[in-house]
Design an enzyme around this catalytic site. Structure first.
Site, PDB file in Angstrom:
ATOM      1  N   SER A  21     -21.712  49.469 -61.975  1.00  0.00           N
ATOM      2  CA  SER A  21     -21.228  48.423 -61.056  1.00  0.00           C
ATOM      3  C   SER A  21     -21.536  47.044 -61.610  1.00  0.00           C
ATOM      4  O   SER A  21     -22.566  46.828 -62.258  1.00  0.00           O
ATOM      5  CB  SER A  21     -21.900  48.561 -59.695  1.00  0.00           C
ATOM      6  OG  SER A  21     -23.290  48.340 -59.802  1.00  0.00           O
ATOM      7  N   ASP A  22     -20.656  46.115 -61.340  1.00  0.00           N
ATOM      8  CA  ASP A  22     -20.975  44.717 -61.595  1.00  0.00           C
ATOM      9  C   ASP A  22     -22.145  44.354 -60.680  1.00  0.00           C
ATOM     10  O   ASP A  22     -22.396  45.029 -59.677  1.00  0.00           O
ATOM     11  CB  ASP A  22     -19.750  43.821 -61.337  1.00  0.00           C
ATOM     12  CG  ASP A  22     -19.853  42.504 -62.106  1.00  0.00           C
ATOM     13  OD1 ASP A  22     -20.959  42.164 -62.588  1.00  0.00           O
ATOM     14  OD2 ASP A  22     -18.827  41.803 -62.233  1.00  0.00           O
ATOM     15  N   PHE A  23     -22.845  43.285 -61.029  1.00  0.00           N
ATOM     16  CA  PHE A  23     -24.091  42.962 -60.328  1.00  0.00           C
ATOM     17  C   PHE A  23     -23.798  42.558 -58.885  1.00  0.00           C
ATOM     18  O   PHE A  23     -23.257  41.487 -58.617  1.00  0.00           O
ATOM     19  CB  PHE A  23     -24.835  41.850 -61.061  1.00  0.00           C
ATOM     20  CG  PHE A  23     -25.401  42.262 -62.398  1.00  0.00           C
ATOM     21  CD1 PHE A  23     -24.868  43.327 -63.111  1.00  0.00           C
ATOM     22  CD2 PHE A  23     -26.484  41.592 -62.942  1.00  0.00           C
ATOM     23  CE1 PHE A  23     -25.385  43.715 -64.340  1.00  0.00           C
ATOM     24  CE2 PHE A  23     -27.020  41.972 -64.171  1.00  0.00           C
ATOM     25  CZ  PHE A  23     -26.469  43.025 -64.865  1.00  0.00           C
TER      26      PHE A  23
END
Ligand SMILES: *[C@@H]1O[C@H](CO)[C@@H](O)[C@H](O)[C@H]1NC(C)=O
Ligand SMILES: *[C@@H]1O[C@H](CO)[C@@H](O)[C@H](O)[C@H]1NC(C)=O
Ligand SMILES: *[C@@H]1O[C@H](CO)[C@@H](O)[C@H](O)[C@H]1NC(C)=O
Ligand SMILES: *[C@@H]1O[C@H](CO)[C@@H](O)[C@H](O)[C@H]1NC(C)=O
Ligand SMILES: *[C@@H]1O[C@H](CO)[C@@H](O)[C@H](O)[C@H]1NC(C)=O
Length: 795
Positions: A278-280
């Site tokens: 996942s992106d942050f």
């Protein structure tokens, strides 16, 4: 594997917008996504199965979740079984925020080179810098999220180009190049991440944004397949070990819990065997995320870790899915031999000091230097990516004695001070605007430079060698216009440096220059004793109508975000030590109204929706395809760029020539008609290019095709080949454009497969998307395996 409901919805694909899979369809405990089998990484997969088979549930969960570490994110490992946690770091233009690394020209700048070998070597060299720091997974390259649907999007400069063919070829080469050193790449941001969130709150004390809500990108099946997915397909084919799911929603569902995007498209249709991370901050759930295909949460433990463990123990997520997550994470690690031979992490995030303590853990920066001669190659990339947009003959500079240099963009940038280490310098905030030359944008795409060769420095050094006087006034504001006029009036050539600084989190409000750059150009033009050369350091399209046709504007260079070697690269071009050969990888319009209105969403679109929606109603027609479709005359079209020499093309031909696929690393699972592989070459076009001028140089020969007129959704033309021969004066060379089956195919939404449409194709060759003098028509088809019949007609 798919539910009946899902299949039924698929049949309706042509009638419906792109099918969102509602979370209600996730039946707890029953996993519908494809389990990995390793593909060509069969041996690594076998090893992964073996070692995962010996892990406890807690240990498997540990792999999927980040722990405290020295990197931007560190995943857990299983030390008992010699599986070390991995180090993850941004980003696309070089290792972000550490020392003794190179700040490379950003992707959209390098794309302007239209040079395959240059792009791959750039990637190899960037990859080795990551490896040298002990980074296991580079959070890059940006391969189509954003692609560049809107010129206002704040992060387009991190990606290659809005053209899906150019982006696809460069994404493939970049993943292959970066992974050649054993690094694992992470193609991002998957998918339809074409703008920043809508923020409705006031600026916070630091000038940052508040009350931000991610956009839902609403797209149809054909547009997804033909425009936004191809670059990702190429990264899978090139063997990327990881893919990052993005912040936005896809037809209502967050990308990191979209069954459709992750399970159906990426893992089933593209056959992706690695892991989705996942992106942050882009994870919104535990069970739906895991069940819909997300394999790892970064950067910390929010929805995975303890919550994932609980969901497994409750039976909401089956053990087979947890095993699959672990297999997908460990397989690329084995396949790239990181278990055998890989440097240990030797830096610490966000700090250049020798030692830092985080939560009782001590991390050290060993200041490892792996740059080698990369500054020379970075300079070459920047030089070869500088686009000459206008030239009266003032360039290359010759026979002059006095130069005037203007604009703060010619000055050293502020780095550690002011904007902070990640260059989150907020253009909209009075207190923290960017000062000095712009070499890269801000946010997670920023790369750190040990030094910047500022334009003024490089120009002064070069001029001194030739006995040229250099004067400068490095202010942009009208308070200094008196001094600017006085110095300009006494200069034989006036060099004006202007810029647009872009930052993650902020879409552009307009397409003008920062800090009144237009007024500065006009002031210098009004006063200059000779001709004016304008250098644009901007992260994308700008409107130039205010000044481009003023009488003393002799030359304009688009230098993009060229990285730390900016000044040296511009000097190479100004003095003609290098002949410019780059082409615009996007279209510059004449007015903001040339682009579709509202293709960036800036507020909530409806009171009843909990999130704003962006309707991708222009379909396939973005960038030059929009201009072509609506017959809008651009200022500078996609593919345009001048040279100090001239070229002619002749002898355009199309040959039947079947070549089996030779470059696929991981095969995809895409469905298609006929027997030949989707990535096999069916035809090869060729043309002769001759340097008809007086100096050596390289030209980008470009091939465009138009589909048969029965394909009503298709824009007028599509780039389908480019090649860049370097030629001495008078020299000719025959260049080739291999056409793969996919390049000739369209996505049939009804039958859900790729196929070559029947009818007459038109092929055109030339030196830009609007300068295509050679043209031929052909029926193309695949007969049996090996082919083909063409009837060519010159028109
Ligand atoms: C897993 O455990 C089995 C049985 O104890 C052992 O033979 C095998 O070597 C182990 N494999 C790994 C990779 O740890
Ligand atoms: C989880 O990963 C970290 C980092 O590699 C490691 O220190 C820790 O021992 C791991 N926990 C388990 C249960 O293996
Ligand atoms: C840029 O210069 C202005 C005016 O001197 C100053 O207020 C601002 O803080 C500077 N910005 C940075 C990032 O240093
Ligand atoms: C590009 O091609 C056109 C013909 O289509 C020609 O007039 C022009 O000179 C070419 N540009 C260069 C730089 O050779
Ligand atoms: C193209 O170049 C080849 C040699 O590279 C030459 O044999 C051929 O005659 C040329 N064709 C044209 C039309 O100029």
């Amino acid at each position: 594997m798919w539910s009946v409901l899902h299949d039924a919805l698929l049949m309706l694909a042509p009638l419906l917008p792109y099918i969102p899979v509602s979370l209600d369809t996730v039946k707890h405990g029953e996993y519908r996504g494809p389990l990995s089998n390793g593909g060509v990484w069969a041996e690594a997969f076998k090893m992964a199965k073996d070692v995962v088979g010996n892990m406890s549930v807690e240990e498997k969960v540990n792999l999927t979740t980040a722990v405290i570490g020295p990197c931007q994110a560190n995943s857990g490992g299983v030390p008992r079984l010699n599986i070390l946690g991995m180090c993850f770091n941004d980003g696309p233009a070089g290792p972000r925020y550490t020392d003794f690394v190179t700040q490379w020209p950003s992707a959209f700048t390098a794309a302007a080179s239209f040079d395959r070998e240059l792009i791959e070597e750039r990637a190899v060299r960037i990859g080795k810098e990551f490896r040298g720091k002990g980074i296991n997974v580079e959070l890059g390259p940006v391969t189509g999220g954003p692609l560049g649907r809107s010129p206002y999007a704040g992060r387009n400069w991190e990606a290659f180009t809005p053209d899906p063919y150019l982006s696809s070829t460069m994404s493939f080469l970049t993943v292959r190049g970066m992974q050649s050193s054993g690094l694992i790449t992470c193609a991002k941001h998957y998918i339809l991440y074409e703008q920043e969130p809508v923020c409705t709150g006031p600026l916070d004390g630091e000038g940052g944004r508040t009350d931000c809500i991610d956009i839902s990108s609403e797209v149809d099946d054909k547009t997804m397949k033909e425009l936004y997915l191809p670059s990702f397909a190429e990264t899978v084919r090139a063997g990327t070990g990881a893919v990052m799911c993005s912040y936005n929603r896809i037809n209502g569902t967050p990308a990191c819990q979209s069954d459709d995007a992750m399970n159906r498209l990426l893992k089933d249709e593209l056959g992706f065997q690695g892991f989705v991370l996942s992106d942050f901050g882009a994870t919104h759930s535990t069970v739906p995320s895991a069940m819909n295909g997300m394999d790892m949460e970064l950067p910390g433990e929010y929805f995975y870790g303890g919550r994932l463990l609980k969901a497994i123990k409750n039976g909401d997520i089956p053990h087979s899915r947890l095993d699959d997550m672990a297999h997908r994470i460990v397989t690329p690690y084995f396949a790239s031999k990181q278990n055998v031979d890989y440097p240990k992490v030797n830096y610490q995030k966000y700090d250049l000091a020798d030692k830092k303590e985080i939560d009782g853990h001590v991390f050290r920066n060993e200041h490892v230097n792996n740059k080698g001669e990369n500054h020379l190659f970075a300079r070459k990339v920047a030089t070869e990516s500088t686009v000459l947009l206008k030239n009266s003959g003032v360039l290359p500079l010759k026979g002059i004695r006095r130069i005037g240099v203007f604009g703060t963009d010619a000055e050293y940038p502020h780095t550690l001070s002011g904007c902070g280490p990640d260059l989150f310098c907020l253009v909209a905030s009075e207190r923290r605007y960017w000062n000095g030359t712009v070499t890269i944008g801000g946010g997670s795409g920023a790369a750190y430079a040990d030094y910047v060769a500022a334009p003024l420095e490089a120009i002064t050094l070069r001029a001194r060698q030739s006995g040229i006087r250099v004067d400068h006034v490095l202010h942009d504001d009208p308070a200094h216009f008196g001094a600017i006029g006085w110095v300009a009036y006494q200069s034989e050539v006036c060099l004006v440096f202007v810029s647009v600084f872009l930052v993650e989190g902020w879409d552009r409000q307009h397409l003008r220059l920062d800090k009144g750059g237009e007024e500065l150009i006009k002031k210098v033009e009004e006063s200059c004793g000779g001709e004016v050369v304008v250098v644009l350091h901007t992260g994308g399209q700008v409107l130039v109508e205010d000044w481009i046709n003023l009488p003393k504007i002799g030359a304009v260079l688009f230098a993009g975000y060229p990285g730390q070697e900016t000044g040296n690269a511009i000097v190479d071009v100004l003095w003609g030590d290098a002949n410019p050969s780059a082409k615009l990888p996007f279209t510059m319009g004449r007015s903001a109204t040339d682009w579709p209105t509202g293709n960036i969403v800036r507020e909530m679109t409806s009171k009843s929706d909990p999130y704003p929606r962006a309707f991708f109603s222009e379909g396939l027609a973005i960038d030059y395809k929009w201009f072509d479709k609506w017959n809008i005359r651009p200022r500078f079209e996609f593919g345009f760029g001048l040279s100090y020499t001239t070229f002619e093309m002749s002898g355009f031909m199309l040959d039947d020539k079947y070549e089996p696929v030779s470059d696929t690393i991981q095969p995809t699972n895409e469905k298609y008609e006929g027997k030949a592989d989707l990535y096999a070459v069916l035809y090869v076009a060729r043309v002769n290019v001759t340097n008809t001028g007086k100096v050596p140089g390289a030209e980008v020969a470009q091939l465009y095709l138009s589909f048969p007129s029965s394909e009503v959704e298709q824009p007028p033309k599509h780039l389908r080949g480019y090649t860049k021969p370097y030629l001495e004066p008078g020299q000719s060379s025959t260049v080739y454009f291999p056409l793969r089956k996919k390049d000739l195919s369209v996505w049939d939404v009804r039958r859900q497969l790729w196929h070559i449409p029947k009818g007459t194709f038109t092929f055109r060759v030339g030196n830009s998307s609007r300068s295509l003098p050679l043209q031929l028509e052909a029926e193309v088809k695949e007969t049996d395996h090996a082919l083909l019949s063409t009837t060519q007609r010159f028109v």
